[in-house]
Design a protein around this motif. Structure first.
Motif, short mmCIF file in Angstrom:
data_model
loop_
_atom_site.label_atom_id
_atom_site.label_comp_id
_atom_site.label_asym_id
_atom_site.label_seq_id
_atom_site.Cartn_x
_atom_site.Cartn_y
_atom_site.Cartn_z
N ASP A 27 0.82 -1.22 0.00
CA ASP A 27 0.00 0.00 0.00
C ASP A 27 0.85 1.27 0.00
O ASP A 27 2.08 1.22 -0.08
N ALA A 28 0.17 2.41 0.09
CA ALA A 28 0.88 3.70 0.03
C ALA A 28 1.86 3.83 1.20
O ALA A 28 2.97 4.35 1.05
N GLN B 248 4.99 2.14 0.38
CA GLN B 248 5.81 2.93 -0.55
C GLN B 248 6.58 4.01 0.20
O GLN B 248 7.77 4.22 -0.04
N ARG B 249 5.90 4.67 1.10
CA ARG B 249 6.56 5.72 1.88
C ARG B 249 7.69 5.13 2.73
O ARG B 249 8.78 5.69 2.81
#
Ligand SMILES: [Zn+2]
Length: 577
Positions: free
Chosen positions: A317-318, A321-322
């Protein structure tokens, strides 16, 4: 005013502490040989490591700036502690009480508690394991999570009972235990001085250091729990910073991974305790987790000492990615040539635990095989929203990329990355030049025979215990006096390490010279040092004898020799040795 700390206590502290552990927790060390670790010097600016830490000598030395010393001096210089605070710090870590001599010369024996914090943590780990076998709910929970008993045992999984007094009662056998359990972060104290368990109704994961000692715990709730105000409790709770636990350096599962496999083909960095356990159960024993924090530089440096490849495993998920961008930024300065970094993003919001249970071993193995190389991920991340079709966009892209690439250490990887940037932006990108180092490493005046004997003795004080030097009371030369004094000191104080010897030589007129000799790169391997020392002494004694004969002969020629001296000469000339 606080009294003096006895020298014997300080020597014991230096002997008990491993300087490698202390320094490594602050400056990640790299193994250079069997007995030596290196790093870039924390006391001067450099790009190639000239800072070395010797396991045998328990001593650090920088060939670049000349800084050297024992573990206390390191703590004073690096943590900027006062001497007494450095002693207190190490004592706490060893679970020792610092004895202060109230009056000089007074010889009351301090009551020392020789159990150290590690013993208390180990006792607690066994206590929690035992409690797990008594809790049906906790066992059922681990069962529903699919964790088999072998893995639970290998990782020492336990359970902290819900009543909040279990460990406290266990500790209560001897109230002098409380301060230690408190220092270990396991028992707390209320304002009304009541003790209580820090971990309650949690599955307990003992965190072990590289020697396998329990240094802390992670606790996970497994049923919906609320605090007294009705707020849900945090899912995980970890031991805070204690004298033996530094969460930004320890990795959960590293010890167990190294137990399973001495040489790690790769290290797999995951998020949680349950991920580590699930992967181990399915045969991926190289999984480990940082605890409640993103992986730090120290974590990664430590891992690169055991493997050349680190694979980060993120959720797809995002947030994943972070986290990946953050991990990349941390890792860049460590990517020396020969080190690899890869990333995995698991699909469908899976974590490794749920993924491997849903899709099985082969699917996870495939994820590993298809892991993305860091440079792929890097350019993909950089190109997101980049506008390479016009000059302004390319310039912005160039600047953004350079901010990252400048973090890379010198080497082929850095060159290749800069070339790629040049290709993408049509702006020439070059690695920043490194400033030349201040002093040439390895520049040492050769030692004469006396200095060599002293250096050998200082670097391996145990040589004093088997010395073959015959007594010379008549006319000892300065070197002879120095050597005799060092041998006597080493024997009297039962000194084993260079660090302990140098500690006793503080304020000695030759202190600086001895410290230099302690760091002199003798090329003799450890097992040859005794023979070499013996050899040096023999040559020195022969030389001593020749000098004595010369001086006696001169006296006889000058007609000033006494009867004693004539006899002495005769003995020297007739005695072959
Ligand atoms: Zn230095």
């Amino acid at each position: 005013m606080a009294g003096q700390i006895p020298r014997a206590f300080i020597q014991e502290l230096i002997t008990r502490t491993d300087i490698v552990d202390i320094i490594d927790a602050r400056v990640p060390l790299k193994k250079a040989s069997n007995q030596n670790y290196t790093a870039c010097c924390p006391f001067h600016q450099e790009k190639t490591p000239s800072f070395t830490v010797s396991v045998r000598k328990q001593f650090y030395h920088c060939f670049g700036c000349g800084e050297s010393g024992d573990v206390l001096k390191f703590l004073m210089n690096f943590d900027r502690l006062e001497f007494v605070d450095a002693v207190e710090y190490l004592a706490a870590q060893q679970g020792l009480h610092v004895p202060y001599e109230t009056r000089p010369g007074s010889h009351h024996k301090p009551k020392e508690n020789h159990r150290n914090l590690y013993d208390y943590l180990q006792a607690a780990a066994l206590f929690y394991q035992n409690k797990l076998s008594q809790s049906a709910e906790a066992m059922r929970y681990l069962d529903t999570r699919g964790l088999d008993k072998t893995i639970q045992a290998r990782y020492g999984v336990g359970y902290a009972p819900a009543n909040g007094q279990a460990l406290t009662q266990y500790a209560h056998v001897d109230t002098s235990n409380f301060p230690h359990f408190h220092a270990a972060g396991l028992i707390g104290q209320t304002q009304s001085a009541r003790y209580y368990d820090v971990f309650r109704d949690r599955i307990m994961f003992p965190i072990r250091d590289r020697q396998g000692r329990v240094v802390g715990f992670g606790g996970r709730i497994f049923q919906n729990m609320t605090d007294k105000d009705g707020q849900p409790l945090a899912k995980y709770y970890n031991t805070g910073q204690t004298p033996v636990f530094n969460k930004s350096a320890e990795l959960y599962g590293l010890y167990e991974a190294l137990q399973a496999q001495r040489e790690l083909p790769y290290a797999l960095l995951v998020e949680g305790y349950m991920d580590v356990l699930a992967l181990a159960q399915y045969g991926f024993s190289m999984a480990m987790a940082s605890m409640g924090t993103a992986a730090t530089k120290q974590h990664l440096e430590r891992l690169y000492r055991h493997t050349h490849k680190i694979i980060f495993c993120f959720d797809g998920d995002a947030a994943g990615q972070r986290a990946a961008v953050k991990a990349l930024a941390t890792a860049l300065p460590l990517l020396h040539d020969g080190r690899q970094l890869q990333l995995i993003f698991l699909p469908d919001n899976h974590d490794p635990d749920s993924f491997i249970r849903a899709y099985g071993v082969d699917a996870f193995q495939q994820q590993l095989t298809q892991a993305q190389n860091f440079d792929d991920f890097f350019w993909q991340m950089m190109r997101k929203d980049a506008e390479l079709s016009h000059a302004g966009g390319r310039a912005a892209f160039y600047q953004k990329a350079m901010d990252y690439l400048n973090q890379l250490p010198q080497g082929k990887l850095s060159e290749i990355m800069h070339q790629e940037l040049t290709r993408l932006t049509r702006i020439e990108a070059k690695p920043a030049p490194t400033p030349p180092s201040k002093r040439i490493v390895g520049e040492h005046a050769p030692l004469n025979l006396q200095e060599k004997a002293l250096a050998l003795l200082i670097q391996q004080p145990s040589l004093a215990h088997t010395t073959t030097l015959a007594a010379n009371d008549t006319s000892p030369s300065p070197w002879r006096q120095a050597l005799d004094a060092l041998i006597a000191l080493t024997q009297e104080e039962a000194i084993e390490t260079t660090a302990a010897l140098l500690y006793h030589l503080q304020n000695h007129p030759q202190e600086a010279r001895y410290a230099e000799l302690a760091c002199y790169p003798l090329l003799t391997p450890e097992q040859g040092m005794a023979e070499e020392f013996h050899d040096c002494l023999q040559k020195l004694q022969q030389q001593e004898k020749r000098d004595m004969i010369d001086s006696l002969m001169n006296k006889i020629r000058a007609g000033t020799a006494s009867l004693d001296e004539r006899q002495q000469l005769q003995t020297l000339l007739t005695n072959p040795n």
